[in-house]
Each structure stands twice: as structure tokens, then as C-alpha cells.
Design a protein around this motif. Structure first.
Motif, mmCIF file in Angstrom:
data_model
loop_
_atom_site.group_PDB
_atom_site.id
_atom_site.type_symbol
_atom_site.label_atom_id
_atom_site.label_comp_id
_atom_site.label_asym_id
_atom_site.label_seq_id
_atom_site.Cartn_x
_atom_site.Cartn_y
_atom_site.Cartn_z
ATOM 1 N N ALA A 69 28.156 85.571 -5.275
ATOM 2 C CA ALA A 69 27.656 86.954 -5.221
ATOM 3 C C ALA A 69 26.912 87.342 -6.496
ATOM 4 C CB ALA A 69 28.815 87.911 -4.983
ATOM 5 N N ASN A 70 26.182 86.404 -7.090
ATOM 6 C CA ASN A 70 25.306 86.771 -8.201
ATOM 7 C C ASN A 70 23.881 86.922 -7.657
ATOM 8 O OD1 ASN A 70 25.209 84.045 -7.690
ATOM 9 N ND2 ASN A 70 25.234 83.402 -9.813
ATOM 10 N N THR A 71 22.948 87.320 -8.501
ATOM 11 C CA THR A 71 21.629 87.719 -8.027
ATOM 12 C C THR A 71 20.936 86.631 -7.220
ATOM 13 O OG1 THR A 71 21.323 89.271 -9.837
ATOM 14 C CG2 THR A 71 19.336 88.481 -8.762
ATOM 15 N N TYR A 72 21.052 85.380 -7.632
ATOM 16 C CA TYR A 72 20.310 84.321 -6.961
ATOM 17 C C TYR A 72 21.180 83.431 -6.091
ATOM 18 C CZ TYR A 72 16.812 85.899 -10.227
ATOM 19 O OH TYR A 72 15.940 86.686 -10.936
ATOM 20 N N SER A 73 22.480 83.748 -5.954
ATOM 21 C CA SER A 73 23.389 82.970 -5.102
ATOM 22 C C SER A 73 23.227 81.474 -5.360
ATOM 23 C CB SER A 73 23.146 83.301 -3.612
ATOM 24 O OG SER A 73 23.425 84.659 -3.362
ATOM 25 N N TYR A 74 23.469 81.082 -6.595
ATOM 26 C CA TYR A 74 23.222 79.696 -7.000
ATOM 27 C C TYR A 74 24.093 78.688 -6.262
ATOM 28 C CZ TYR A 74 21.045 81.951 -11.062
ATOM 29 O OH TYR A 74 20.272 82.722 -11.869
ATOM 30 N N ARG A 75 25.387 78.957 -6.138
ATOM 31 C CA ARG A 75 26.334 77.949 -5.673
ATOM 32 C C ARG A 75 26.658 78.154 -4.189
ATOM 33 N NH1 ARG A 75 32.195 77.215 -6.359
ATOM 34 N NH2 ARG A 75 32.306 79.310 -7.234
ATOM 35 N N LYS A 76 26.788 77.044 -3.469
ATOM 36 C CA LYS A 76 27.170 77.065 -2.065
ATOM 37 C C LYS A 76 28.459 76.259 -1.897
ATOM 38 C CE LYS A 76 23.212 79.035 -0.869
ATOM 39 N NZ LYS A 76 23.112 80.407 -0.302
ATOM 40 N N VAL A 77 29.358 76.763 -1.055
ATOM 41 C CA VAL A 77 30.627 76.085 -0.797
ATOM 42 C C VAL A 77 30.859 76.057 0.706
ATOM 43 C CG1 VAL A 77 33.136 76.173 -1.102
ATOM 44 C CG2 VAL A 77 31.630 76.783 -3.004
ATOM 45 N N ASP A 78 31.197 74.883 1.257
ATOM 46 C CA ASP A 78 31.477 74.744 2.676
ATOM 47 C C ASP A 78 32.986 74.641 2.900
ATOM 48 O OD1 ASP A 78 28.763 74.677 3.101
ATOM 49 O OD2 ASP A 78 28.647 72.498 3.294
ATOM 50 N N LEU A 79 33.501 75.426 3.855
ATOM 51 C CA LEU A 79 34.909 75.324 4.219
ATOM 52 C C LEU A 79 35.127 75.935 5.593
ATOM 53 C CD1 LEU A 79 37.092 77.882 2.214
ATOM 54 C CD2 LEU A 79 34.726 78.210 2.776
ATOM 55 N N PRO A 80 36.256 75.630 6.253
ATOM 56 C CA PRO A 80 36.505 76.175 7.591
ATOM 57 C C PRO A 80 36.548 77.706 7.568
ATOM 58 C CG PRO A 80 37.970 74.339 7.160
ATOM 59 C CD PRO A 80 37.295 74.662 5.853
ATOM 60 N N PHE A 81 36.031 78.311 8.642
ATOM 61 C CA PHE A 81 35.990 79.768 8.724
ATOM 62 C C PHE A 81 37.385 80.377 8.593
ATOM 63 C CE2 PHE A 81 35.976 83.611 11.498
ATOM 64 C CZ PHE A 81 35.190 84.409 10.680
ATOM 65 N N GLN A 82 38.395 79.757 9.208
ATOM 66 C CA GLN A 82 39.745 80.294 9.120
ATOM 67 C C GLN A 82 40.242 80.310 7.676
ATOM 68 O OE1 GLN A 82 42.491 78.757 11.971
ATOM 69 N NE2 GLN A 82 44.294 79.678 11.015
ATOM 70 N N GLU A 83 39.934 79.288 6.916
ATOM 71 C CA GLU A 83 40.341 79.253 5.509
ATOM 72 C C GLU A 83 39.660 80.365 4.713
ATOM 73 O OE1 GLU A 83 40.081 76.169 1.709
ATOM 74 O OE2 GLU A 83 40.112 75.386 3.773
ATOM 75 N N TYR A 84 38.389 80.601 5.012
ATOM 76 C CA TYR A 84 37.688 81.699 4.345
ATOM 77 C C TYR A 84 38.354 83.040 4.650
ATOM 78 C CZ TYR A 84 34.144 85.303 3.628
ATOM 79 O OH TYR A 84 33.494 86.450 3.256
ATOM 80 N N VAL A 85 38.643 83.293 5.927
ATOM 81 C CA VAL A 85 39.223 84.575 6.332
ATOM 82 C C VAL A 85 40.607 84.768 5.724
ATOM 83 C CG1 VAL A 85 40.099 85.891 8.312
ATOM 84 C CG2 VAL A 85 37.878 84.734 8.449
ATOM 85 N N GLU A 86 41.439 83.743 5.763
ATOM 86 C CA GLU A 86 42.825 83.885 5.335
ATOM 87 C C GLU A 86 43.013 83.811 3.830
ATOM 88 O OE1 GLU A 86 44.912 80.949 7.594
ATOM 89 O OE2 GLU A 86 44.848 82.127 9.456
ATOM 90 N N GLN A 87 42.126 83.125 3.118
ATOM 91 C CA GLN A 87 42.333 82.933 1.688
ATOM 92 C C GLN A 87 41.342 83.675 0.796
ATOM 93 O OE1 GLN A 87 42.876 78.814 0.544
ATOM 94 N NE2 GLN A 87 43.965 78.311 2.432
ATOM 95 N N LEU A 88 40.127 83.942 1.276
ATOM 96 C CA LEU A 88 39.099 84.521 0.408
ATOM 97 C C LEU A 88 38.622 85.896 0.841
ATOM 98 C CD1 LEU A 88 36.878 81.351 -0.217
ATOM 99 C CD2 LEU A 88 38.691 82.271 -1.659
ATOM 100 N N LEU A 89 38.900 86.279 2.069
ATOM 101 C CA LEU A 89 38.398 87.560 2.571
ATOM 102 C C LEU A 89 39.358 88.682 2.164
ATOM 103 C CD1 LEU A 89 36.099 88.817 4.207
ATOM 104 C CD2 LEU A 89 37.522 88.562 6.245
ATOM 105 N N HIS A 90 39.131 89.225 0.976
ATOM 106 C CA HIS A 90 39.979 90.288 0.448
ATOM 107 C C HIS A 90 39.105 91.265 -0.328
ATOM 108 C CE1 HIS A 90 39.469 87.943 -3.200
ATOM 109 N NE2 HIS A 90 40.105 86.922 -2.647
ATOM 110 N N PRO A 91 39.612 92.446 -0.672
ATOM 111 C CA PRO A 91 38.797 93.398 -1.428
ATOM 112 C C PRO A 91 38.282 92.802 -2.731
ATOM 113 C CG PRO A 91 40.735 94.479 -0.555
ATOM 114 C CD PRO A 91 40.903 93.012 -0.282
ATOM 115 N N GLN A 92 37.069 93.202 -3.111
ATOM 116 C CA GLN A 92 36.425 92.691 -4.316
ATOM 117 C C GLN A 92 37.216 93.052 -5.563
ATOM 118 O OE1 GLN A 92 33.378 90.876 -4.703
ATOM 119 N NE2 GLN A 92 34.218 90.697 -6.752
ATOM 120 N N ASP A 93 37.426 92.064 -6.437
ATOM 121 C CA ASP A 93 38.036 92.297 -7.748
ATOM 122 C C ASP A 93 36.918 92.670 -8.717
ATOM 123 O OD1 ASP A 93 39.226 92.244 -10.220
ATOM 124 O OD2 ASP A 93 40.091 90.246 -10.012
ATOM 125 N N PRO A 94 36.922 93.892 -9.281
ATOM 126 C CA PRO A 94 35.814 94.301 -10.157
ATOM 127 C C PRO A 94 35.710 93.500 -11.442
ATOM 128 C CG PRO A 94 37.586 95.917 -10.194
ATOM 129 C CD PRO A 94 37.914 94.949 -9.094
#
Length: 210
Positions: A69-94
Motif C-alpha cells: 500500500a505504498n505509492t507505487y505498490s512495489y512488492r507483490k505477494v501470492d497466497l490463497p484467498f482464504q489465508e488473506y481473509v483470515e490472516q491479513l484482512l483487518h483494520p489498518q494499523d496507522p
């Protein structure tokens, strides 16, 4: 931002240049002021298919590509959608930097997700001589990317709401490219003089920002 996941669809014209670049997103607009359009299409069936439970049941094992989530979105990471939802989909830490924040937006496998996208009804407008491309994303409350440029396109919210901060093309906002928009909203925005502040709008579910 509303609590819980935010789901958004955007349509952009491939023939128009889009330069890479919170709380929502920061952006710029082509004409004098932004507008929000409502009631253009009925996407109630698509919205029902986009519930957390339905998406996990249909696409939980599908691999998705996440962007930083930086200006140019430099890095890409591939992982299962369920893992994204359950482990990374949470409110933004400022306090998190943009390159440490991963979210699902833009890099979509439209063949694998075709059974979902075929139920989406786009707004009834376009640009002559251009070919549209959909960009589908799911992210947590308070997430977004820093200020960036877009060519012609639109953003439609399916779940939640999306707050936009908009500057005219000739004005360069003050921001750090590796800080999230939520950090900008908390740290920089309150100190801006009235003439330095952007235009703002919040797009609710079912509405479109062209």
C-alpha cells in the motif's frame, strides 16, 4: 471507514494512461469537481455473491496477488484467498508503513473469478475508442493507497464505504510515498491550512465515483 471488509470495483480505460502512484484513497480528477452517481445499475445479486461467506466458499483456495500500500505498490505477494481473509484482512494499523501493508486490489485472475464477475453490471457509460478493464479489490477498514494519478475510469463500492481525497492535477499534495493514507489523515491532514486541503467525498455501497 465502516468496520469490516470493504469491497470495491473499478473500471478504467486501457487506452488512457494511468500513472502509478484511506481512510480511503488519494487521487486527482479530470474536471472541475468530482461527482457521485447513484442508482445506475442493480448489483444486488453481485453484492450477495460477494459476502465473506460466499467468497470463501467459492474462491477460498484460489491464489490471489497482493500489493503493498505504498505509492507505487512495489512488492507483490501470492497466497490463497482464504489465508488473506483470515490472516491479513483487518483494520489498518496507522503505525504500519505502506510497504509492510498488503491488500488485494488490481491483480485479478478474471478467468478463475469469471463465475463471479459475470454477475456484475457496469455503469452505462464509457469512452469511445477505448477498451475497459475491471479491477476488483477487497481490503480492511482504514486501508488505501497514498496519492496517485489515474486516467479515465470509475470506482464503485459494493460493501462498506470509501473516502476519497482529491486534488486538481496542477496541485501536488504533501505526503510520504511509504506512509499509508490513514497515517497521512492522522498526522498531516489536521495541520493543513484551509487552502491546502483537498476536496473530499465518501462513496457509499452502490454508488459510483466517475
Amino acid at each position: 471507514m465502516a468496520p469490516g471488509p470493504l469491497l470495491l470495483l473499478a473500471l478504467c480505460a486501457l487506452a488512457a494512461p494511468a500513472r502509478p502512484g484511506p481512510a480511503g484513497d488519494g487521487g486527482c480528477y479530470a474536471f472541475l469537481r468530482p461527482v457521485i452517481l447513484q442508482g445506475l445499475t442493480d448489483n444486488s445479486k453481485f453484492r450477495a455473491l460477494c459476502s465473506r461467506e460466499r467468497l470463501l466458499a467459492s474462491f477460498g483456495e484460489s491464489v490471489v496477488r497482493l500489493s503493498t500500500a505504498n505509492t507505487y505498490s512495489y512488492r507483490k505477494v501470492d497466497l490463497p484467498f482464504q489465508e488473506y481473509v483470515e490472516q491479513l484482512l483487518h483494520p489498518q494499523d496507522p503505525t504500519s508503513l505502506g510497504n509492510d501493508t498488503l491488500y488485494f486490489f488490481g491483480d485479478n485472475n478474471f478467468t478463475e473469478w469469471a463465475s463471479l464477475f459475470r454477475h456484475y453490471s457496469p455503469p452505462p457509460f464509457g469512452l469511445l475508442g477505448t477498451t475497459p478493464a475491471y479491477s476488483f479489490g477487497i481490503a480492511g477498514a482504514g486501508s488505501g493507497v497514498p496519492f496517485h494519478w489515474h486516467g479515465p475510469g470509475y470506482s464503485e463500492v459494493i460493501y462498506g464505504r470509501k473516502r476519497w481525497f482529491l486534488y486538481p492535477p496542477e496541485k501536488t499534495p504533501e505526503f510520504h510515498p511509504n506512509k499509508t493514507t490513514l497515517a497521512w489523515l492522522q498526522d498531516t491532514y489536521p495541520a493543513l491550512a484551509p487552502h491546502e486541503r483537498p476536496l473530499e467525498c465518501t462513496v457509499q455501497a452502490g454508488a459510483v465515483l466517475p
